[in-house]
Write an enzyme that holds these catalytic residues in place. Structure first.
Site, PDB file in Angstrom:
ATOM      1  CB  ALA A  12      12.466  37.468-137.274  1.00  0.00           C
ATOM      2  N   GLY A  15      20.547  36.694-140.116  1.00  0.00           N
ATOM      3  CA  GLY A  15      20.603  36.893-141.363  1.00  0.00           C
ATOM      4  C   GLY A  15      21.774  36.174-141.998  1.00  0.00           C
ATOM      5  CG  ASP A 240      10.915  34.367-144.777  1.00  0.00           C
ATOM      6  OD1 ASP A 240       9.790  34.152-144.899  1.00  0.00           O
ATOM      7  OD2 ASP A 240      11.556  34.690-143.595  1.00  0.00           O
ATOM      8  CB  THR A 241       7.277  31.110-146.319  1.00  0.00           C
ATOM      9  OG1 THR A 241       7.443  31.517-145.134  1.00  0.00           O
ATOM     10  CG2 THR A 241       6.573  29.452-146.444  1.00  0.00           C
ATOM     11  CB  THR A 266      11.582  32.750-136.096  1.00  0.00           C
ATOM     12  OG1 THR A 266      13.021  32.695-135.798  1.00  0.00           O
ATOM     13  CG2 THR A 266      10.853  33.123-134.930  1.00  0.00           C
ATOM     14  CG  ASN A 303       1.916  32.338-140.201  1.00  0.00           C
ATOM     15  OD1 ASN A 303       1.382  32.103-141.561  1.00  0.00           O
ATOM     16  ND2 ASN A 303       2.734  33.304-140.086  1.00  0.00           N
ATOM     17  N   GLY A 419      16.373  25.682-141.256  1.00  0.00           N
ATOM     18  CA  GLY A 419      17.131  25.354-140.209  1.00  0.00           C
ATOM     19  C   GLY A 419      16.715  24.479-138.734  1.00  0.00           C
TER      20      GLY A 419
END
Length: 502
Positions: A12, A15, A240-241, A266, A303, A419
């Site tokens: 988000a 990329g 992505d998770t 994020t 989340n 990250g």
């Protein structure tokens, strides 16, 4: 002989295109191209810049093709969940997709519960209640009499949209479909009876497609122009998770609940892996979610607002022209120094407080939160950052206890991928707060999981357990052990934190 798989990992905020070089035992990741991402405000609404994102992906494909050409076996895309776009007759794209942070869904959940009770929605979807879920986005479109719903022939989530742009094939990949709150994890099919109660058309929801499926070749013109003439398009776990959790280097049996994970970017997605969905009162009470994993697994998770809080502080300070001692714009390492030098355990926030969810002046919002909750107002940038880092660690402790209750077992290890593992202060704080070893890595877990799922699709890897063995062989991890001499401080801080976030 090495095989090379191209993973397009679209976050988000940024990329990247990474090439996974696999020799049969180890995989090596090479970043080929990176680009910025973020929502664009137009007329009071937030959209994703689809043409700009596609241009960035194409630029990355040219870079990869120039270096590797026909060596690339396949390409697959993973992104965030919940957001979507529509195709109309003849494959016409019906508008730019909205960003999940757009305010149009504010208050939508409460209106939804007036139509279908909360417990019934959970029973049919097993999903965490968040106001930006696809269900509420679609409900708002219905409320606003959006003409798109009348002419749409296909709903494509963001990774499906890019797979269509790459291959020309329409698909709805399973793991991302499960993030919508329009999907039943028990029946593994769309919750049509629920959608009909909201008056949402069901004709544009096709059957889902499993990770590892080959959609076909790159579009002919695209393959010729980029030089990727041998590349097929293969579905990874497109959420992505799903790809990140797939890359957790755990040696425990598949679906074991003696370890938990955080996919930290994020967002911080924290939970346990299960061999089947768990839709019960405990999961509902804790507002956890059942999301599809690869190879038949289920991710039972929550989340949490993650690095977004730090990202927004950095964005605001850079806009204000704040610099480091060398006169350069303030950056991550500068922020880490400020955090380390600030006094500990002064002010806490709930990372998931609603006011932190939208782009705004995050440092000011944190000061306002402290004032509203009767705490010391941070007097420096370092104090603000310290409040964020410690509060995230304490939130992880709270959610880890929920994971243990849902799984029915003591959790002995917390794996963190993504990250966010680069923030050493946060990783040590998490170990100290949670009282368990925190195993960090791989940093590019999502890209690794994406590439290895393509390898499974090609028949080069047998399944999840072999893939995780490959991850253990390929990447060094960093383990943060909890410091015993700090346990009492963290226990006292946790008690204050729980009272504050009530």
């Amino acid at each position: 002989m090495k095989k090379s798989y191209l993973a397009i990992d679209m976050g988000a905020s940024s990329g990247r295109l990474v090439v996974g070089h696999f020799d049969g035992k180890k995989i090596e990741l090479e970043e080929a191209y990176r680009y910025e991402n973020g929502p664009v405000e137009m007329n009071g609404s937030l959209f994703w810049d689809l043409p700009g994102l596609w241009k960035s992906v194409q630029t990355g494909l040219y870079a990869v093709g120039a270096k590797y050409g026909a060596q690339i076996e396949s390409v697959g895309v993973d992104t965030w969940g919940v957001d979507f776009a529509f195709l109309g007759r003849g494959g016409v794209l019906l508008g730019n997709p909205y960003c999940y942070r757009d305010p149009r869904t504010d208050g939508a959940m409460e209106r939804a519960f007036e139509i279908v009770p909360r417990n019934e929605i959970f029973a049919q979807t097993g999903l965490q209640f968040m106001e930006f879920n696809s269900l509420y986005q679609l409900m708002v479109m219905k409320e606003q009499n959006s003409p798109i719903l009348d002419v749409a022939e296909r709903l494509l989530q963001i990774p499906d949209l890019f797979h269509w742009l790459l291959s020309g094939v329409e698909s709805n990949e399973f793991t991302n479909a499960t993030t919508t709150q329009c999907f039943n994890p028990t029946t593994r099919s769309w919750a049509f009876s629920l959608l009909k109660k909201f008056g949402i058309p069901t004709t544009f929801f096709p059957p889902t497609t499993e990770p590892g499926t080959t959609l076909g070749w790159l579009r002919t013109k695209l393959a010729q122009e980029t030089g990727l003439t041998s590349a097929k398009v293969v579905l990874p776990g497109t959420h992505d998770t799903a790809s990140a959790v797939f890359a957790v280097p755990s040696a425990s049996p598949l679906g074991s609940t003696d370890w938990a994970y955080v996919s930290l970017g994020t967002w911080a997605l924290m939970g346990i892996e299960s061999s089947k969905p768990v839709v019960n009162d405990v999961v509902a009470k804790f507002n956890f979610t059942n999301e599809g994993g690869v190879c038949g697994t289920t991710r039972i998770l929550k989340n949490i607002c993650g690095m977004w809080l730090l990202q927004e502080c950095r964005r605001v300070w850079r806009q204000l022209g704040k610099t480091n001692a060398a006169g350069q714009p303030i950056d991550w390492e500068d922020m880490n120094v400020l955090t380390a030098n600030a006094k500990p355990f002064v002010t806490f926030i709930d990372p998931d407080a609603p006011e932190f969810a939208k782009p705004a002046n995050m440092p000011q919002l944190i000061c306002d939160y402290a004032k509203r909750t009767g705490q010391p107002i941070p007097e420096s940038d370092g104090a603000i950052l310290r409040a964020i880092v410690e509060s995230l660690a304490l939130k992880f402790r709270r959610v880890l206890a929920m994971c243990a209750e849902i799984g029915g077992r003591e959790i002995k290890t917390l794996h963190v991928v993504g990250g966010g593992t680069k923030n050493k202060l946060l990783m040590q704080a998490t170990a100290d707060a949670c009282g368990v070893p925190v195993v960090c890595g791989p940093v590019e877990g999502t890209g690794v999981g994406n590439a290895l799922m393509q390898a499974i699709g090609a028949g080069d890897v047998a399944g999840v357990e072999e893939a995780r063995e490959i991850v253990r062989n390929s990447f060094e991890v960093v383990t943060y052990e909890p410091k015993s001499n700090s346990a009492a401080y963290w226990d006292e801080a946790y008690g204050r934190f729980v009272e504050i976030i009530k």
